[in-house]
Design a protein around this motif. Structure first.
Motif, PDB file in Angstrom:
ATOM      1  N   CYS A   4       0.828  -1.207   0.000  1.00 23.12           N
ATOM      2  CA  CYS A   4       0.000   0.000   0.000  1.00 23.12           C
ATOM      3  C   CYS A   4       0.860   1.255   0.000  1.00 23.12           C
ATOM      4  CB  CYS A   4      -0.966  -0.016   1.179  1.00 23.12           C
ATOM      5  SG  CYS A   4      -0.208   0.066   2.825  1.00 23.12           S
ATOM      6  N   ARG A 178      -0.122   3.575   4.840  1.00 28.18           N
ATOM      7  CA  ARG A 178       0.291   3.663   3.434  1.00 28.18           C
ATOM      8  C   ARG A 178       1.334   4.767   3.229  1.00 28.18           C
ATOM      9  NH1 ARG A 178      -4.627   5.959   4.089  1.00 28.18           N
ATOM     10  NH2 ARG A 178      -5.105   7.979   3.122  1.00 28.18           N
ATOM     11  N   GLU A 285      -5.910   0.776   0.538  1.00 28.74           N
ATOM     12  CA  GLU A 285      -5.534   1.692   1.603  1.00 28.74           C
ATOM     13  C   GLU A 285      -4.724   0.989   2.680  1.00 28.74           C
ATOM     14  OE1 GLU A 285      -8.560   4.523   2.886  1.00 28.74           O
ATOM     15  OE2 GLU A 285      -9.858   3.749   1.303  1.00 28.74           O
ATOM     16  N   CYS A 287      -2.350  -2.944   3.359  1.00 26.01           N
ATOM     17  CA  CYS A 287      -1.932  -4.241   2.838  1.00 26.01           C
ATOM     18  C   CYS A 287      -2.799  -5.371   3.372  1.00 26.01           C
ATOM     19  CB  CYS A 287      -0.470  -4.504   3.215  1.00 26.01           C
ATOM     20  SG  CYS A 287       0.688  -3.405   2.386  1.00 26.01           S
TER      21      CYS A 287
END
Length: 314
Positions: A4, A178, A285, A287
């Protein structure tokens, strides 16, 4: 393998206005492993963690667990642990610290008072005192929330510690994984994203001189996100880097549009129009999910200096 944070960086997602919101941070040392919701999934008593969450709710206090960088052997309960309380409202920033043996004593704190910036009960209950050391650097490393925090945050914390940087801690959650590596710097409470060791050293050099580095800055945690973006925009327009120079007077409006009024310590005022946009194209948004989303982004539409007359009229 894409993460992300890789996607966010590739799409150049803006950092401003993405910091976690907290007028006061309560940081509790807890070595060993952390789960995704660390207050209730670590070696800290889960019942105590739930009670602390309840006590802090709605007070402006955000609780996080911290530990020293390095390997985290499963050694059980520490005999003593360090606790920090840090108030981040400009002009009233402070960091107090204590060493405690029984974390249940934290329930005797007045969380509402802490949120208002009153540290007297913290000092009385925990025998706390002002933190006189270097600024605190809290690097998010909780891979159970998102692997980016572990893959990128833990090496950064370790590198800083190995270089002799004082005040470095790993922390459970700062939001916005992220943007990893993410970190929070106290006493001023500004969060940063996509940081490297060189950038952190520049940030700390600024803090020691009472300056705020705006490069890579996500915002000051004392304010809600529209105000975070507005304050950084005014700093950029003015070239103002003095910590505590700007304060948020008021925020009018609701999503997706706000008008934020800011004041300088020299008496000048600004009104900043902030609009909430959606990041495109859709992307993960986190992982930890395969669902694609369009993260909200704070977009500054206007920065307007106010005259004395317009300031009084507002």
């Amino acid at each position: 393998m894409s993460t992300c944070s890789t996607v966010s960086r590739d799409y150049d997602e803006p950092l401003a206005g993405t910091a976690a919101t907290a007028r006061t941070w309560l940081l509790v040392e807890q070595p060993g492993p952390w789960g995704a919701k660390a207050l209730t999934s670590s070696h800290l008593d889960p019942a105590l963690g739930r009670a602390l969450e309840k006590a802090a709710k709605g007070t402006g206090v955000r609780i996080a667990l911290i530990r020293r960088p390095g390997r985290h052997a499963d050694c059980g309960t520490p005999a003593e642990r360090r606790v920090y309380a840090a108030h981040t409202v400009p002009g009233h920033t402070w960091v107090h610290t204590a060493t405690i043996a029984d974390p249940a004593r934290l329930l005797d704190l007045d969380f509402a008072a802490l949120g208002r910036g009153d540290h007297r009960r913290f000092d009385a209950v925990l025998q706390g005192a002002p933190h006189t050391g270097d600024p605190l650097v809290l690097v998010c490393t909780n891979g159970k929330r998102d692997r980016c925090c572990a893959l990128l945050g833990r090496p950064l914390a370790a590198e800083l510690a190995a270089a002799g940087t004082e005040g470095v801690w790993e922390v459970t959650h700062l939001g916005g994984h992220r943007f990893s590596p993410t970190l929070l710097v106290l006493p001023y409470g500004y969060a940063y994203g996509r940081a490297d060791a060189h950038a952190v050293r520049e940030i700390l050099h600024g803090v020691r001189e009472g300056r705020i580095v705006t490069a890579g800055c996500r915002g000051g945690s004392a304010w809600e996100r529209p105000a975070q973006a507005a304050e950084l925009a005014v700093r950029t327009v003015l070239g103002e880097d003095a910590a505590g120079a700007l304060s948020v007077v008021r925020t009018d409006g609701t999503a997706p549009r706000w008008e934020v009024t800011l004041a300088h310590t020299d008496g000048r005022h600004w009104r900043v129009v902030v609009a909430q946009g959606a990041s495109q194209p859709p992307r993960p948004e986190s992982c930890g999910t395969s669902v694609l989303g369009s993260p909200a982004r704070m977009e500054v539409a206007e920065v307007r200096a106010l005259t004395l007359t317009s300031t009084l009229a507002s």
